[in-house]
Motif scaffolding. Structure first.
Motif, PDB file in Angstrom:
ATOM      1  N   ALA A  20     -21.745 -14.512  -1.918  1.00 47.45           N
ATOM      2  CA  ALA A  20     -21.721 -15.958  -2.802  1.00 47.45           C
ATOM      3  C   ALA A  20     -22.124 -16.957  -1.939  1.00 47.45           C
ATOM      4  O   ALA A  20     -23.046 -17.912  -2.461  1.00 47.45           O
ATOM      5  CB  ALA A  20     -20.321 -16.231  -3.254  1.00 47.45           C
ATOM      6  N   GLU A  21     -22.162 -16.620  -0.552  1.00 49.47           N
ATOM      7  CA  GLU A  21     -22.448 -17.896   0.265  1.00 49.47           C
ATOM      8  C   GLU A  21     -24.001 -17.860   0.371  1.00 49.47           C
ATOM      9  O   GLU A  21     -24.564 -18.835   0.959  1.00 49.47           O
ATOM     10  CB  GLU A  21     -21.909 -17.772   1.558  1.00 49.47           C
ATOM     11  N   ALA A  22     -24.620 -16.787  -0.165  1.00 50.07           N
ATOM     12  CA  ALA A  22     -25.966 -16.779  -0.075  1.00 50.07           C
ATOM     13  C   ALA A  22     -26.731 -18.057  -0.645  1.00 50.07           C
ATOM     14  O   ALA A  22     -27.783 -18.633  -0.235  1.00 50.07           O
ATOM     15  CB  ALA A  22     -26.727 -15.646  -0.597  1.00 50.07           C
ATOM     16  N   GLY A  23     -26.178 -18.571  -1.563  1.00 46.99           N
ATOM     17  CA  GLY A  23     -26.704 -19.911  -2.328  1.00 46.99           C
ATOM     18  C   GLY A  23     -26.620 -21.075  -1.413  1.00 46.99           C
ATOM     19  O   GLY A  23     -27.533 -21.902  -1.357  1.00 46.99           O
ATOM     20  N   LEU A  24     -25.526 -20.986  -0.441  1.00 45.93           N
ATOM     21  CA  LEU A  24     -25.766 -22.288   0.723  1.00 45.93           C
ATOM     22  C   LEU A  24     -26.820 -21.645   1.704  1.00 45.93           C
ATOM     23  O   LEU A  24     -27.309 -22.983   1.933  1.00 45.93           O
ATOM     24  CB  LEU A  24     -24.409 -22.373   1.132  1.00 45.93           C
TER      25      LEU A  24
ATOM     26  N   PRO B 182     -21.575 -33.123  11.054  1.00 44.35           N
ATOM     27  CA  PRO B 182     -20.836 -33.272   9.476  1.00 44.35           C
ATOM     28  C   PRO B 182     -19.873 -32.408   9.350  1.00 44.35           C
ATOM     29  O   PRO B 182     -20.124 -30.957   9.661  1.00 44.35           O
ATOM     30  CB  PRO B 182     -22.228 -33.187   8.431  1.00 44.35           C
ATOM     31  N   VAL B 183     -18.801 -32.786   8.652  1.00 45.14           N
ATOM     32  CA  VAL B 183     -17.745 -31.911   8.268  1.00 45.14           C
ATOM     33  C   VAL B 183     -17.862 -31.812   6.530  1.00 45.14           C
ATOM     34  O   VAL B 183     -17.689 -33.099   6.243  1.00 45.14           O
ATOM     35  CB  VAL B 183     -16.382 -32.218   8.801  1.00 45.14           C
ATOM     36  N   ILE B 184     -17.733 -30.809   6.048  1.00 42.12           N
ATOM     37  CA  ILE B 184     -17.616 -30.965   4.600  1.00 42.12           C
ATOM     38  C   ILE B 184     -16.507 -30.119   4.200  1.00 42.12           C
ATOM     39  O   ILE B 184     -16.198 -29.230   4.771  1.00 42.12           O
ATOM     40  CB  ILE B 184     -18.796 -30.475   3.628  1.00 42.12           C
ATOM     41  N   ALA B 185     -15.833 -30.337   2.948  1.00 39.23           N
ATOM     42  CA  ALA B 185     -14.493 -29.722   2.526  1.00 39.23           C
ATOM     43  C   ALA B 185     -14.953 -28.480   2.022  1.00 39.23           C
ATOM     44  O   ALA B 185     -16.055 -28.229   1.415  1.00 39.23           O
ATOM     45  CB  ALA B 185     -14.093 -30.390   1.356  1.00 39.23           C
ATOM     46  N   ASN B 186     -14.167 -27.429   2.369  1.00 35.89           N
ATOM     47  CA  ASN B 186     -14.400 -25.939   1.886  1.00 35.89           C
ATOM     48  C   ASN B 186     -14.233 -25.988   0.411  1.00 35.89           C
ATOM     49  O   ASN B 186     -13.698 -26.841  -0.296  1.00 35.89           O
ATOM     50  CB  ASN B 186     -13.299 -25.109   2.340  1.00 35.89           C
ATOM     51  N   GLY B 187     -14.750 -25.080  -0.169  1.00 40.56           N
ATOM     52  CA  GLY B 187     -14.791 -24.698  -1.864  1.00 40.56           C
ATOM     53  C   GLY B 187     -15.496 -23.401  -2.122  1.00 40.56           C
ATOM     54  O   GLY B 187     -15.978 -22.688  -1.154  1.00 40.56           O
TER      55      GLY B 187
ATOM     56  N   GLY C 112     -23.326 -27.319  -1.250  1.00 42.54           N
ATOM     57  CA  GLY C 112     -24.803 -27.437  -1.258  1.00 42.54           C
ATOM     58  C   GLY C 112     -25.037 -29.171  -1.232  1.00 42.54           C
ATOM     59  O   GLY C 112     -25.670 -29.635  -0.497  1.00 42.54           O
ATOM     60  N   ASP C 113     -24.380 -29.739  -2.452  1.00 46.31           N
ATOM     61  CA  ASP C 113     -24.578 -31.160  -2.687  1.00 46.31           C
ATOM     62  C   ASP C 113     -23.802 -31.834  -1.493  1.00 46.31           C
ATOM     63  O   ASP C 113     -24.440 -33.067  -0.829  1.00 46.31           O
ATOM     64  CB  ASP C 113     -23.736 -31.684  -3.976  1.00 46.31           C
ATOM     65  N   ALA C 114     -22.611 -31.574  -1.276  1.00 49.24           N
ATOM     66  CA  ALA C 114     -21.975 -32.112   0.047  1.00 49.24           C
ATOM     67  C   ALA C 114     -22.753 -31.947   1.297  1.00 49.24           C
ATOM     68  O   ALA C 114     -22.945 -32.982   2.255  1.00 49.24           O
ATOM     69  CB  ALA C 114     -20.415 -31.437   0.375  1.00 49.24           C
ATOM     70  N   PHE C 115     -23.247 -30.800   1.756  1.00 49.11           N
ATOM     71  CA  PHE C 115     -24.249 -30.489   2.881  1.00 49.11           C
ATOM     72  C   PHE C 115     -25.501 -31.402   2.661  1.00 49.11           C
ATOM     73  O   PHE C 115     -25.851 -32.279   3.643  1.00 49.11           O
ATOM     74  CB  PHE C 115     -24.808 -29.066   2.773  1.00 49.11           C
TER      75      PHE C 115
END
Lengths: 210, 210, 210, 210
Positions: free
Chosen positions: A81-85, A140-145, A152-155
């Motif tokens: 699923a993480e392939a999207g990121l 940067p630190v982004i929230a998990n989800g 991707g938006d947070a990144f």
């Protein structure tokens, strides 16, 4: 050997290295290399396999949405699923390779500094592509989800071209570079930096570093 | 090669891996796989051997009481006393494999949280078979002892089908799964989680997590 | 192959293992096995060699004074000064093998508890030859020094037959057993126990353990 | 095989060892051996290469200014900028080999004790060429920088012939010796000493050691 198989072999070799370091526990983590830009084509390690035992076949070709493209040698294999990121990072940053591992130090660092981990005046920053002096680097630190579009938006919101990494809080780290080795070198250096930051945390606080 | 020998070989390979990590010091720890259910038959590593040097012969077949069954290739080999707990876990949980090692982080975590170690909102929980969000996982901690029936009762009293591990305080950890690899993957992830918990203990306490 | 060469090979193999763990830095540490009792004859690793690269020739036969005996294959090889303490330990304890390494945890533990490191109610104590419950084990700590007779006297003054180890403060640890493997198993377990003790030091102090 | 190739092979072997320990992340760190004294000729590992994968060709011959000499087999290869400090150390100390790595403990220690790290009454000091008792050893710490002449001046200002190491703050450590193995042995011992110092820092402060 096809380009995809060659990519698969390189991904397997690097994965085994990280598994040996304890950075890819269970079946966690994934690595990718960009094989085409227009349209975006990314070779990603398959989901659900022991990352210490991958073969050159354990690779899936995905598009910019992170989904498997229609025509590929192993249509039964499922990308993470993480392939999207991975695809998002490759598209936004222009990187040729993305590494996602669960090294401990980055996740511990993000727990201490949830708004970003500051690094400055450390020689090892050169191995991360930055300057050793007078150059404040904030990882940067982004929230998990679980929704890769949200991640991707947070990144992308925190993306800076000169900072090739993002920590996902309580999860792991993504680091990228021109190719797999370049990304690994940056990861090796960044992991050292974050471990140094954690181990000298109280010294740093006394000096007023966030 | 008999089924028992095949099991013995798999147990030896996994044992050597854990010994290399320092999780099976001296002759400590033991691994098992279920070979039959009715009646229960469990292949367990032998007692008193260096776990980094086992061969496919270093295995004993035990029943639900953890004692060696009458008819087996190496009647002289002695199962660990802990085989009784392996069999109990296999019977109660339905697991196909049980791993018992003396990794340090679980024992340190149990020292800090003797009533159970809480884990929540961590991606690595997925590798333990739980959710990464809004799913409070409590790893049970039971008191150490030499009577496997007492330990088995304590394990069963705290057993939840969705929590495939138990820490024995001041001793070690048991983790189980469908097969040896599955159990190992869960252990790898849980060890990471417990180490993370210990290393960020003070941060956690500030946030009010037990 | 002579008995001395066989001993040398075993000593070299075990030394390489400890060197790989970082417990024999530089040319430090030494291992020995008893080859005769009347008079005492101990095969000790040579002084001044990289302990990760010993061969079966890198061994010296010493007597109870720790000095090389007159008649041996490599009269030019020099035993470590610490061979005197090896011989003393072998004589007093009746052990068949003695291991001296510079693992970090024992030395850190001795810094915290200079009057002896107490261990109690820990399963791993069984791997050290003691009981897992209600059996207070105190690992003696003696002052460092260069005169092996002084160290030997301090060792002997604190010697208990049921406690096969002594820490030399700000130096390293000696552990012994029936043979090299037995001594190594005890060391592996004791190193775990001392690391556990150090990592949970503050918990222990809250509970009133010294 | 030429002398330079032989040096290159030795440098590659030692580099791979340190890379495996995580002390040469990315392409960081460099090793050197002196091949001539009048004029000074130093074989240094090349810049920008993965230090775990060097070959006997990945070596450059530099003079006392740290620049590549005119006549050498691989004129295209570039020495590290840090080669200037290697040459300076070799010239000032008379060492036959210099090791520069990014082990973590020295940099953490320098963060705690920026005016120099004091070590005293520790057996492992013998492996660093000093006495185990009553011999105060201060490992100098110099500020990081990119001008090797400035670093060289700072090194030389603090140089003592009996202290074969210098820590570059927030960067790494240099250790030297008669040959590569000698320098490595000293580094192995010093890394242990600095790690011990960091891990027992609070005990030390209570006793009034700086």
């Amino acid at each position: 050997m096809s380009v995809l198989e060659l990519a698969g072999r390189a991904l397997a070799e690097e994965s085994a290295r990280f598994a040996g370091l304890g950075w890819m526990r269970g079946t966690s983590g994934n690595l990718s290399v960009v094989l085409g830009r227009d349209p975006l084509r990314v070779a990603v390690t398959v989901s659900g396999r022991d990352k210490g035992e991958l073969t050159s076949d354990d690779v899936v070709l995905v598009g910019e949405d992170g989904l498997a493209v229609a025509d590929q040698p192993h249509p039964d294999k499922v990308p993470s699923a993480e392939a999207g990121l991975h695809a998002r990072i490759a598209a936004v940053s222009g990187a040729g390779a993305v590494i996602h591992v669960h090294a401990l130090a980055p996740v511990v660092a993000a727990e201490h500094w949830p708004d970003g981990v500051e690094l400055r005046d450390l020689e090892m920053l050169k191995g991360f592509g930055r300057a050793a002096h007078d150059d404040l680097v904030t990882i940067p630190v982004i929230a998990n989800g679980q929704d890769m579009r949200v991640l991707g938006d947070a990144f992308e919101a925190g993306f800076r071209a000169d900072t090739p990494a993002v920590i996902v809080a309580r999860h792991g780290i993504y680091v990228w570079g021109d190719d797999l080795r370049h990304a690994r070198h940056r990861l090796e250096c960044l992991e050292w930096l974050l471990r140094f930051r954690v181990e000298t945390r109280l010294v740093g606080e006394e000096r007023g570093v966030r």
